[in-house]
Design an enzyme around this catalytic site. Sequence first.
Site, PDB file in Angstrom:
ATOM      1  CG  ASP A 244      51.173  12.078 -14.514  1.00  0.00           C
ATOM      2  OD1 ASP A 244      50.966  12.726 -13.473  1.00  0.00           O
ATOM      3  OD2 ASP A 244      51.263  10.833 -14.533  1.00  0.00           O
ATOM      4  CG  ASP A 257      48.552   8.453 -15.311  1.00  0.00           C
ATOM      5  OD1 ASP A 257      49.045   9.429 -14.724  1.00  0.00           O
ATOM      6  OD2 ASP A 257      47.974   7.532 -14.715  1.00  0.00           O
ATOM      7  CE  LYS A 259      49.284   5.724 -13.065  1.00  0.00           C
ATOM      8  NZ  LYS A 259      48.911   6.444 -11.812  1.00  0.00           N
TER       9      LYS A 259
END
Length: 337
Positions: A244, A257, A259
């Site tokens: 990411d 990352d 989420k």
Amino acid sequence: MAITMQVLKLLIQCKCARSMGFPSGQFSRVDNLSTSCQWRARKKVSQYRTVDTERYSSLVRAVLASKTSSQTPASIEDEDSQLYGPVVRSRPPSQQPKVPKNLHPLLNEAKGQSEYVPGPLARITLQRDSNTKHLPSVTRILQKTMPPDQAFYLERWKRRMIAELGEEGFKEYSLNIFRQGRLFHTAIEENFTQETPSKEDPEHPMDVSGYVESVSHVLNDITGVRAIESAVQHSTLQYLGIVDCVAQYRGSLCVIDWKTSEKPKPLLRHTYDNPLQVAAYIGALNSDNNYSYQVESGLIVVAYKDGSPAHTHFLNSQQIMPFWQKWLLRLEEYAEK
């Protein structure tokens, strides 16, 4: 005639005496008559007279004389041993943690910690060619090697959602979650690239302002962005993925990352396999020659639609190592299937 009348009187007296409950000894004539009546109408012989009373009385005495006690695991085990033979015990599970057969290093000795130099962000696209056609992705490996307990809870959640929404409703819900995540990632990219936020797609309207507000305090701690939505490949372990973001978080270079979640995840264990995913991306980036630097730390950011502050889970170089070893074990498990 006189004899007949006398007999009738005796019969009447017999019936009256018995109905009144007098002892038989007080009426000898009645007794004599009753005896004659019994001779004329014999009683039915009871079947219990044919039972071997001596045999069954000894059995009853043996049962009553036996000592009774509540069963215990030890007594049950003794009974099973007598009935089925001795118990063959398996070896107790090893207390030693499982170690990968090939403990491949996370870091690349050929690379160093290069200083950040402002420039264009890395956006290496994932291209499948003859060399990478059969390489599995990090996501696929984690899905195929999911632990049974995680698979159980995931399947139970799926069934509950289908029961509430129906098959079609659950499909639409899943698509909305996917679109929501993609729009959130796009908003983060636009924030880092200083691009003007694009209008929402009228075909799939989705409000992501709550997610952006949720991570606003995290974005203030992120500097020196080097890569966004960029492909990485581990040349030795033969897997690939898309990170990411790669940037500095409070002074540490991290694979980040992003989420989204409908439920709070304040603890790292609430993120399930996300730490393994981050560790896999770090190892792949360090092995990939498209990147001149290497990364030692990871960051998981969980954003919430209602705008509540996102939870951050930072993993330094020491904390990431156990998850790297677990990732190597999952790789081996995937190769054996």
